[in-house]
Write a protein that holds these residues in place. Structure first.
Motif, PDB file in Angstrom:
ATOM      1  N   TRP A   1      21.259  -5.376  42.379  1.00 12.00           N
ATOM      2  CA  TRP A   1      22.587  -5.970  42.529  1.00 12.00           C
ATOM      3  C   TRP A   1      23.156  -5.689  43.915  1.00 12.00           C
ATOM      4  N   LYS A   2      22.876  -4.502  44.441  1.00 14.47           N
ATOM      5  CA  LYS A   2      23.347  -4.163  45.783  1.00 14.47           C
ATOM      6  C   LYS A   2      22.723  -5.113  46.814  1.00 14.47           C
ATOM      7  N   THR A   3      21.434  -5.389  46.671  1.00 15.44           N
ATOM      8  CA  THR A   3      20.743  -6.321  47.567  1.00 15.44           C
ATOM      9  C   THR A   3      21.313  -7.727  47.421  1.00 15.44           C
ATOM     10  N   TYR A   4      21.518  -8.172  46.195  1.00 19.87           N
ATOM     11  CA  TYR A   4      22.097  -9.496  45.921  1.00 19.87           C
ATOM     12  C   TYR A   4      23.465  -9.630  46.582  1.00 19.87           C
ATOM     13  N   ARG A   5      24.293  -8.607  46.428  1.00 18.49           N
ATOM     14  CA  ARG A   5      25.639  -8.647  46.989  1.00 18.49           C
ATOM     15  C   ARG A   5      25.607  -8.677  48.519  1.00 18.49           C
ATOM     16  N   GLN A   6      24.628  -7.982  49.125  1.00 16.59           N
ATOM     17  CA  GLN A   6      24.506  -8.031  50.578  1.00 16.59           C
ATOM     18  C   GLN A   6      24.055  -9.422  51.023  1.00 16.59           C
ATOM     19  N   GLN A   7      23.165 -10.054  50.253  1.00 18.15           N
ATOM     20  CA  GLN A   7      22.743 -11.428  50.564  1.00 18.15           C
ATOM     21  C   GLN A   7      23.944 -12.372  50.517  1.00 18.15           C
ATOM     22  N   LEU A   8      24.837 -12.157  49.572  1.00 19.75           N
ATOM     23  CA  LEU A   8      26.050 -12.978  49.496  1.00 19.75           C
ATOM     24  C   LEU A   8      26.924 -12.766  50.730  1.00 19.75           C
ATOM     25  N   ARG A   9      27.070 -11.521  51.137  1.00 20.79           N
ATOM     26  CA  ARG A   9      27.906 -11.246  52.316  1.00 20.79           C
ATOM     27  C   ARG A   9      27.334 -11.888  53.576  1.00 20.79           C
ATOM     28  N   ASP A  10      26.008 -11.964  53.652  1.00 21.63           N
ATOM     29  CA  ASP A  10      25.332 -12.495  54.845  1.00 21.63           C
ATOM     30  C   ASP A  10      25.080 -14.001  54.777  1.00 21.63           C
ATOM     31  N   ILE A  11      25.534 -14.674  53.737  1.00 19.17           N
ATOM     32  CA  ILE A  11      25.143 -16.056  53.463  1.00 19.17           C
ATOM     33  C   ILE A  11      25.510 -17.042  54.573  1.00 19.17           C
ATOM     34  N   THR A  12      26.553 -16.767  55.335  1.00 19.71           N
ATOM     35  CA  THR A  12      26.936 -17.701  56.401  1.00 19.71           C
ATOM     36  C   THR A  12      26.474 -17.252  57.787  1.00 19.71           C
ATOM     37  N   LYS A  13      25.815 -16.109  57.872  1.00 13.94           N
ATOM     38  CA  LYS A  13      25.368 -15.610  59.179  1.00 13.94           C
ATOM     39  C   LYS A  13      24.333 -16.550  59.786  1.00 13.94           C
ATOM     40  N   GLY A  14      24.605 -16.993  60.992  1.00 17.05           N
ATOM     41  CA  GLY A  14      23.661 -17.826  61.719  1.00 17.05           C
ATOM     42  C   GLY A  14      23.519 -19.249  61.201  1.00 17.05           C
ATOM     43  N   VAL A  15      24.354 -19.641  60.257  1.00 19.91           N
ATOM     44  CA  VAL A  15      24.273 -20.980  59.670  1.00 19.91           C
ATOM     45  C   VAL A  15      25.281 -21.890  60.375  1.00 19.91           C
ATOM     46  N   THR A  16      24.829 -23.075  60.774  1.00 17.50           N
ATOM     47  CA  THR A  16      25.734 -24.023  61.424  1.00 17.50           C
ATOM     48  C   THR A  16      26.101 -25.192  60.513  1.00 17.50           C
ATOM     49  N   ASP A  17      25.351 -25.375  59.439  1.00 15.61           N
ATOM     50  CA  ASP A  17      25.612 -26.477  58.508  1.00 15.61           C
ATOM     51  C   ASP A  17      25.789 -25.925  57.100  1.00 15.61           C
ATOM     52  N   PRO A  18      27.014 -25.901  56.575  1.00 13.24           N
ATOM     53  CA  PRO A  18      27.235 -25.332  55.245  1.00 13.24           C
ATOM     54  C   PRO A  18      26.501 -26.066  54.120  1.00 13.24           C
ATOM     55  N   ASP A  19      26.101 -27.318  54.352  1.00 14.63           N
ATOM     56  CA  ASP A  19      25.361 -28.051  53.320  1.00 14.63           C
ATOM     57  C   ASP A  19      23.964 -27.490  53.092  1.00 14.63           C
ATOM     58  N   THR A  20      23.454 -26.667  54.020  1.00 21.93           N
ATOM     59  CA  THR A  20      22.100 -26.124  53.888  1.00 21.93           C
ATOM     60  C   THR A  20      22.075 -24.781  53.164  1.00 21.93           C
ATOM     61  N   ILE A  21      23.228 -24.241  52.856  1.00 19.68           N
ATOM     62  CA  ILE A  21      23.302 -22.914  52.239  1.00 19.68           C
ATOM     63  C   ILE A  21      22.868 -22.974  50.776  1.00 19.68           C
ATOM     64  N   VAL A  22      21.986 -22.033  50.425  1.00 20.36           N
ATOM     65  CA  VAL A  22      21.524 -21.883  49.041  1.00 20.36           C
ATOM     66  C   VAL A  22      21.902 -20.472  48.608  1.00 20.36           C
ATOM     67  N   PHE A  23      22.628 -20.366  47.521  1.00 16.68           N
ATOM     68  CA  PHE A  23      23.043 -19.060  47.030  1.00 16.68           C
ATOM     69  C   PHE A  23      21.882 -18.332  46.368  1.00 16.68           C
ATOM     70  N   PRO A  24      21.822 -17.007  46.551  1.00 21.80           N
ATOM     71  CA  PRO A  24      20.757 -16.231  45.903  1.00 21.80           C
ATOM     72  C   PRO A  24      20.960 -16.169  44.390  1.00 21.80           C
ATOM     73  N   GLU A  25      19.873 -15.918  43.695  1.00 27.33           N
ATOM     74  CA  GLU A  25      19.958 -15.771  42.226  1.00 27.33           C
ATOM     75  C   GLU A  25      20.412 -14.365  41.879  1.00 27.33           C
ATOM     76  N   GLU A  26      21.203 -14.289  40.817  1.00 30.65           N
ATOM     77  CA  GLU A  26      21.612 -12.976  40.323  1.00 30.65           C
ATOM     78  C   GLU A  26      20.392 -12.218  39.810  1.00 30.65           C
ATOM     79  N   PRO A  27      20.378 -10.899  39.964  1.00 29.42           N
ATOM     80  CA  PRO A  27      19.280 -10.106  39.401  1.00 29.42           C
ATOM     81  C   PRO A  27      19.251 -10.214  37.883  1.00 29.42           C
ATOM     82  N   LYS A  28      18.091 -10.080  37.335  1.00 30.67           N
ATOM     83  CA  LYS A  28      17.927 -10.092  35.876  1.00 30.67           C
ATOM     84  C   LYS A  28      18.160  -8.694  35.336  1.00 30.67           C
ATOM     85  N   TRP A  29      18.732  -8.618  34.173  1.00 32.51           N
ATOM     86  CA  TRP A  29      19.006  -7.327  33.553  1.00 32.51           C
ATOM     87  C   TRP A  29      17.748  -6.803  33.027  1.00 32.51           C
TER      88      TRP A  29
END
Length: 110
Positions: free
Chosen positions: A82-110
């Motif tokens: 979950w910590k890794t997933y949350r960091q991926q969310l925080r970094d989701i717009t880093k270096g991205v110039t087109d918001p239409d290309t953003i793909v959200f990461p999958e939540e970890p499985k329990w």
């Protein structure tokens, strides 16, 4: 102006009391910007997400997973995932110039 959208394409105008059929969204616009976070490109005839829309979705996903990082979490075995997933969310717009290309990461499985 109310506009009907289907498959990211304007298909017509709508009235304020109209209920959209399945797969159709009705948005309010000023001719260029439609709804919160969307803009319409008349050349490509497509709607595009804004970075504000992406950030709002990201912020909500972070809020929804805050509990996984609490010291008394009932999911200690997946806390690192979950910590890794949350960091991926925080970094989701880093270096991205087109918001239409953003793909959200999958939540970890329990």
């Amino acid at each position: 102006m109310l506009v009907k959208i289907k498959d990211n394409t304007v298909i017509g105008f709508a009235s304020s009391n109209e209920t959209p059929e399945e797969g159709v969204t009705i948005v309010n616009g000023d001719g260029q910007n439609f709804g919160i976070g969307w803009s319409y490109n008349f050349e490509t005839k497509k709607f595009h997400k804004s970075f504000n829309m992406i950030r709002e979705q990201r912020d909500q996903l972070l809020k929804d997973s805050d509990y996984t990082q609490l010291p008394d979490s009932t999911y200690p075995s997946t806390q690192d995932a979950w910590k890794t997933y949350r960091q991926q969310l925080r970094d989701i717009t880093k270096g991205v110039t087109d918001p239409d290309t953003i793909v959200f990461p999958e939540e970890p499985k329990w």
